[in-house]
Design an enzyme around this catalytic site. Structure first.
Site, mmCIF file in Angstrom:
data_model
loop_
_atom_site.group_PDB
_atom_site.id
_atom_site.type_symbol
_atom_site.label_atom_id
_atom_site.label_comp_id
_atom_site.label_asym_id
_atom_site.label_seq_id
_atom_site.Cartn_x
_atom_site.Cartn_y
_atom_site.Cartn_z
ATOM 1 N N CYS A 102 -9.106 167.435 -17.671
ATOM 2 C CA CYS A 102 -10.173 167.474 -16.693
ATOM 3 C C CYS A 102 -11.510 167.247 -17.378
ATOM 4 C CB CYS A 102 -10.232 168.800 -15.943
ATOM 5 S SG CYS A 102 -11.555 168.746 -14.713
ATOM 6 N N SER A 144 -3.777 164.532 -7.481
ATOM 7 C CA SER A 144 -4.338 165.874 -7.395
ATOM 8 C C SER A 144 -5.848 165.831 -7.179
ATOM 9 C CB SER A 144 -4.042 166.633 -8.691
ATOM 10 O OG SER A 144 -4.657 167.898 -8.651
ATOM 11 N N THR A 202 -8.249 158.215 -4.801
ATOM 12 C CA THR A 202 -9.492 157.880 -4.101
ATOM 13 C C THR A 202 -9.241 157.143 -2.793
ATOM 14 O OG1 THR A 202 -10.657 157.786 -6.216
ATOM 15 C CG2 THR A 202 -11.707 156.678 -4.365
ATOM 16 N N ASN A 232 -0.707 170.941 -9.494
ATOM 17 C CA ASN A 232 -1.477 170.602 -10.684
ATOM 18 C C ASN A 232 -2.068 171.897 -11.247
ATOM 19 O OD1 ASN A 232 -4.359 169.882 -11.815
ATOM 20 N ND2 ASN A 232 -3.158 168.000 -11.960
HETATM 21 C C1 LIG Z 1 -12.550 164.172 -5.903
HETATM 22 C C2 LIG Z 1 -11.508 164.151 -6.973
HETATM 23 C C3 LIG Z 1 -10.960 165.348 -7.438
HETATM 24 C C4 LIG Z 1 -9.994 165.358 -8.439
HETATM 25 N N1 LIG Z 1 -9.438 166.547 -8.856
HETATM 26 C C5 LIG Z 1 -8.453 166.553 -9.794
HETATM 27 C C6 LIG Z 1 -7.794 167.765 -10.183
HETATM 28 O O1 LIG Z 1 -8.085 168.843 -9.656
HETATM 29 N N2 LIG Z 1 -6.835 167.698 -11.160
HETATM 30 C C7 LIG Z 1 -6.468 166.497 -11.746
HETATM 31 O O2 LIG Z 1 -5.598 166.483 -12.609
HETATM 32 N N3 LIG Z 1 -7.043 165.328 -11.362
HETATM 33 C C8 LIG Z 1 -8.024 165.329 -10.418
HETATM 34 N N4 LIG Z 1 -8.602 164.136 -10.028
HETATM 35 C C9 LIG Z 1 -8.149 162.864 -10.645
HETATM 36 C C10 LIG Z 1 -7.136 162.179 -9.755
HETATM 37 O O3 LIG Z 1 -6.001 163.004 -9.597
HETATM 38 C C11 LIG Z 1 -6.707 160.835 -10.350
HETATM 39 O O4 LIG Z 1 -6.127 161.085 -11.610
HETATM 40 C C12 LIG Z 1 -7.873 159.878 -10.506
HETATM 41 O O5 LIG Z 1 -8.763 160.004 -9.430
HETATM 42 C C13 LIG Z 1 -7.415 158.414 -10.621
HETATM 43 O O6 LIG Z 1 -6.766 157.982 -9.446
HETATM 44 P P1 LIG Z 1 -7.537 157.184 -8.260
HETATM 45 O O7 LIG Z 1 -8.331 156.100 -8.916
HETATM 46 O O8 LIG Z 1 -6.468 156.667 -7.357
HETATM 47 O O9 LIG Z 1 -8.426 158.192 -7.586
HETATM 48 C C14 LIG Z 1 -9.572 164.123 -9.011
HETATM 49 C C15 LIG Z 1 -10.118 162.919 -8.543
HETATM 50 C C16 LIG Z 1 -11.068 162.918 -7.533
HETATM 51 C C17 LIG Z 1 -11.640 161.602 -7.057
#
Ligand SMILES: Cc1cc2nc3c(=O)[nH]c(=O)nc-3n(C[C@H](O)[C@H](O)[C@H](O)COP(=O)(O)O)c2cc1C
Ligand SMILES: Cc1cc2nc3c(=O)[nH]c(=O)nc-3n(C[C@H](O)[C@H](O)[C@H](O)COP(=O)(O)OP(=O)(O)OC[C@H]3O[C@@H](n4cnc5c(N)ncnc54)[C@H](O)[C@@H]3O)c2cc1C
Ligand SMILES: Cc1cc2nc3c(=O)[nH]c(=O)nc-3n(C[C@H](O)[C@H](O)[C@H](O)COP(=O)(O)OP(=O)(O)OC[C@H]3O[C@@H](n4cnc5c(N)ncnc54)[C@H](O)[C@@H]3O)c2cc1C
Ligand SMILES: Cc1cc2nc3c(=O)[nH]c(=O)nc-3n(C[C@H](O)[C@H](O)[C@H](O)COP(=O)(O)O)c2cc1C
Ligand code: FES
Ligand code: FES
Lengths: 263, 305, 305, 263
Positions: free
Chosen positions: C132, C23, C268, C101
């Site tokens: 969050c 998300s 990411t 989400n």
């Molecule tokens: C730019 C960005 C925006 C995100 N927005 C949300 C969000 O709206 N809701 C949420 O539950 N997680 C959000 N996340 C967290 C990601 O869903 C994920 O849990 C976290 O980035 C770890 O995964 P990754 O290392 O593959 O990015 C966000 C992450 C990033 C980088």
């Protein structure tokens, strides 16, 4: 031991999968003893925090050379090293191989993989040349035959696929030879470097026959200088065992000191 | 302008500059002496010591990860007396202040090792590791349960007059609670952060990459987590904080100080480049001179947040 | 051997393969549709939605760090109705399951958005973000206080029959407590982990690099932390876990599944390489075939630890 | 918009601190509209998770070229790119510049830094050529004067140090010229790209004089495709303002839409 900003002098394919990297290292080169290694910081691998250890193949006043094979991300990215590029080294590290023991007149080298490189300076330095046993999967894996013969060593090869020398593990060449030289066991001293299984086999043979064997061990390392306790190996003590650091107390250990782990 | 003043004090411990090395990444001192002029450092912090000798974990003990590494060394060590016999004499040849990291399996252990080492004149301060992610006993628990945490700090405090620096666990919801508790129990300083509990698995063998299964994540990967924890802790207490976590460049150290750290420790970077700590000291001094900052105090906690 | 079965179920949500997107890293779906065949994915998980439209944080909202990035977007969004009007129609042209989400400022908020979106036939599951790090209200708190946590999960559960996936906060001393609580409150699955609270400071301006001051750390840097949390949570509950944190390669996904995840999310990595999710799906299938693994269940949680 | 694995065709010093990177990009090249950009994954920078956005300087069926300057770790490591190396691109991205408005007969370009590159295709495409104002710190910063003149543009330069053209900001050249062309304001349309302060100045001038001005904005980006909401800019609405995404809704905005932030 020094930290030196060295420069790539030459980088070429050596033999089989192995490349030779020659570095201008006027500070470290002159200090090198046979069986020592350098800890190399791989350029342009920003995400890697750890250096990589490499045995010193050749060394002189100007610098040193290593032989390496790509097995992962670090050694892969080493392949792009260009002449003139700076490379940070720590070295020379480790204890290295001992001189030929008192009363020993017939040195025997046993090597596999980069072990051939690790043993070259020892082969060159030993006052008498004996027999060198090289093992590998196939002919392409056997390094430095010419170099060792040029030094006056009697080189015996064994390959798993029989593409060169005896078919089988290096022990398939070593054992029969030992059987024929029982009367010289007093004069024998073994120096070995290669895959763990090979070292264990050599160690077992040495113990069974009361031979002195020096084994250069390979353990994953972090600091390379004895500070982090990553690379420890179980070493026998009167009472039981203690941790010895492969990077600092080793990499060369007397076979009879080593407590071999399962797996 | 004239030379900036890099001096920092943690209780009675005086560091001529704010840079030490992180416990466990610099051995007991001698290991890096060929590469680093120890007397250039603000202090040397050595590997964790407990009362009795300890063997630590089996191997593999470390594993490299993206911009970081995992470690589960398991605090092997010579024990308090062994340390005194083997290491103190070495430091008699140096002037650098000595910080000894201590840990215990029980609250009593913490007290005893503090008492034994606290009696050593050559030791400048004790860093109390209540947050080792890699020992079954106590270890992490003392760092994440605030009541147990208090009992440990109280016990150590009651057993020594030496400055005590409490090394906090990063894996808590609110580090301020622990920072305040340490201050209330009479700690002279805090160390933030220890490596973060983590894990990696070899998908071929399906075995963890560390014999201990889990280990602590350190290196540049965790720097943003460490900066936040230092910033939060600094708002909760007035005692000095040693900030650490991925410091590789002088600018990293300055960032920690601006966030609220009084001093910093170089850890994993020692493995990458043993000259880091000295490079960081020189760089901080240059940066302060370039920015007309006269003292560390003038820089500390000045983040505009 | 014959094709491995990649199917995964989370409550009544059926994913034809275990790979979704994290998300907030994939917008609302259309943004990456030029680069990714959405119907190849096990599910699409969209940016966090609350009841009313929300503007989110000021800029800068993201900052790159070593093998990772910080984000403090602050959950801007069109609100529940806005999402239904703008986005649901888009997904009518696709078959891929849709995971939305959700988040709220209050417990009631969580219930209302769950009720409104839960009534949408096109939505396959709700992922409840109680973690969050970047919104002042509620946000993180619900994720780190187990009592508040339960009230949120209970409320959401009571308002919808759709599968609910609770996204846990990583910054807790013991994630098992929260995993069990979610399961007891009737959650159909868990998502582990959210980005980790962190901070970076511009040493020249002495301002935080993010307008929100702190943000969440994501990317390869946190993968070892995420693997450990998934491994721990998987031992505590039997409901499926969506593992995420630095997944870039098929091998990373396999590592999470071996640690105990039933599914994974690519976050990411979408920014680095939009083709990652599809590459990961193909790679998992190839890996399973090469290793004679017939189904995800056969692989899940098989770590020898 | 596509993701394409392109190849470095040429990489050379362009002018001043700027380098030109030419990439074989047969998929993206043909789709490019003036004012669009590409999102580039920097090779061998393993620790960087984000791409870097670069305006498209030139483009054709075979590929495209960008002009860049080293300002940080990404652009620094781009300097080592070698011909033949693969480079992953996303593009063409963003809305790009609009065509000349109805009734507009005198286009005016205002550029600084890489803005000269960003405006080149627009300068080439516009049906009538007008006046181009370039600003920079010093002569070396002024890019592409010849290219623009070759297209038939009347190029006016301003440099802070007066080493080329008028001394001062670009507005020091623009304002007097505007003062002399008041009667043609109906026919004027401005297109600008450059440092934020320059864009704001151009925007203010446009508003004050009821001129239409299109500004290509620069914001830090993560995804580059509208998904992450990193690059948002405040855009006026009837009721107040909304967030617009520089990467997707922009980078080109009508000056009268923009709500300028302090600092
Ligand atoms: C730019 C960005 C925006 C995100 N927005 C949300 C969000 O709206 N809701 C949420 O539950 N997680 C959000 N996340 C967290 C990601 O869903 C994920 O849990 C976290 O980035 C770890 O995964 P990754 O290392 O593959 O990015 C966000 C992450 C990033 C980088
Ligand atoms: C004393 C000593 C001497 C060595 N001499 C040579 C030599 O002369 N030539 C040669 O080709 N190789 C030699 N090696 C092995 C070499 O260090 C590894 O191949 C190299 O570290 C692999 O790094 P990588 O990034 O390519 O592999 P990766 O698997 O990606 O490395 C990941 C991590 O594991 C460590 N690692 C992986 N394999 C080994 C290994 N076999 N030994 C130690 N650490 C390892 C790396 O250092 C790194 O920290 C030696 C090892 C030791 C301990
Ligand atoms: C639409 C657009 C078009 C651009 N066109 C060009 C061009 O044609 N030529 C050119 O030289 N530069 C251009 N830039 C600026 C260029 O993207 C940055 O100089 C570059 O990202 C800096 O990366 P770095 O790693 O060297 O700097 P660092 O500061 O190390 O980068 C760290 C982070 O900040 C981001 N960042 C830093 N500066 C900028 C900036 N000015 N704009 C956006 N993100 C930034 C980086 O993308 C990265 O995520 C453009 C930017 C945008 C938004
Ligand atoms: C190999 C290794 C061993 C460590 N041993 C200890 C220890 O004995 N006691 C302790 O408190 N911290 C120990 N740590 C944690 C470090 O002191 C430091 O808190 C952590 O690594 C973060 O700093 P860094 O990112 O600069 O390494 C160790 C870290 C590493 C990498
Ligand atoms: S590698 Fe650190 S002690 Fe050997
Ligand atoms: S950079 Fe992600 S929305 Fe613009």
């Amino acid at each position: 031991m020094k930290q030196e900003k060295t420069t790539v002098v030459e980088h070429r394919l050596f033999h089989g999968d192995y490349r030779q990297l020659t570095l201008a290292a006027p500070a470290i080169g002159p200090l090198v003893k046979p069986g020592q290694f350098v800890h190399l910081k791989i350029p342009r691998l920003g995400e890697a925090v750890l250096r990589r250890p490499f045995s010193i193949f050749k060394a002189d006043e100007q610098g040193l050379a290593i032989l390496y094979k790509s097995v992962g991300k670090g050694t892969d990215s080493m392949r792009s090293l260009q002449p003139g590029e700076p490379v940070s080294l720590l070295g020379p590290l480790g204890n290295g191989f001992p001189a030929l023991g008192g009363g020993k007149t017939l040195p025997v080298l046993v090597a596999g993989g980069y072990g051939n490189a690790a043993l070259y300076l020892q082969a060159k330095t030993l006052p008498v040349k004996g027999v060198a046993f090289f093992g590998g999967r196939t002919a392409a894996d056997i390094l430095c035959i010419d170099e060792f013969e040029a030094l006056g060593w009697d080189v015996r090869v064994a390959t798993d696929d029989g593409s060169l020398g005896t078919r089988g593990l290096v022990t398939a060449a070593l054992n029969p030879w030992l059987a024929q030289h029982k009367e010289q066991f007093q004069a024998l001293e073994l120096f070995a470097c290669g895959p763990n299984a090979m070292l264990k086999a050599v160690g077992d043979i040495a113990l069974a026959n009361r031979l002195t064997a020096w084994l250069s061990m390979d353990r994953n390392m972090a600091c390379g200088v004895g500070a982090c306790l990553t690379c420890v190996i179980k070493r026998k003590t009167e009472t039981g065992w203690e941790w010895a650091r492969c990077c600092k107390d080793g990499p060369v250990f007397n076979a009879k000191e080593i407590v071999w782990e399962e797996d | 302008m004239n030379k900036p003043d890099l001096k920092v004090e943690i209780g009675s411990l005086v560091m001529k500059n704010p840079v030490t090395v992180a416990s466990g990444t610099f051995g007991y001192g001698p290991e890096y002496a060929d590469y680093v002029d120890l007397d250039r450092l603000g202090a040397v912090t050595v590997k964790g010591i407990c009362v009795e000798p300890h063997v630590g974990n089996s191997t593999p003990r470390t594993f490299e990860t993206a911009s970081g590494m995992l470690n589960a060394i398991g605090l092997p060590g010579p024990g308090a007396q062994g340390f005194i016999d083997k290491t103190i004499p070495f430091f008699e040849n140096y002037e650098v202040p000595l910080i000894v990291n201590i840990w215990g399996r029980t609250v009593e252990d913490y007290g005893r090792v503090a008492e034994i080492l606290g009696a050593q004149a050559r030791i400048g301060a004790l860093e109390v590791n209540v947050s080792c992610p890699n020992v079954k006993e106590g270890g992490a628990l003392y760092g994440t349960n605030v009541d147990l945490f208090r009992t440990v700090v109280d016990e150590v405090r009651s057993k020594t007059a030496k400055p005590i620096i409490i090394k906090l666990a990063p894996n808590v919801a609110d580090i301020k609670t622990f920072a305040r508790a340490a201050e209330q129990c009479g700690a002279d300083g805090l160390a933030v952060m220890n490596s973060y509990p983590a894990m990696a698995i070899d998908i071929e063998t399906r075995r963890p990459q560390l014999a201990n299964r889990t280990g602590g994540l350190s290196g540049p990967a965790i720097k943003p987590i460490a900066v936040k924890l230092v910033w939060e802790a600094a708002q909760a207490v007035s005692i000095p904080i040693i900030g650490m976590g991925g410091i590789y460049e002088p600018e990293d150290a300055v960032e920690f100080i601006i966030a609220g750290a009084a001093a910093v420790a170089v850890g994993t970077a020692n493995f990458t480049d043993p000259s880091t700590a000295v490079r960081v000291i020189d760089g901080i001094e240059r940066w302060m001179a370039d920015h007309d900052v006269a003292s560390i105090d003038e820089l500390r906690g000045t983040v505009r947040a």
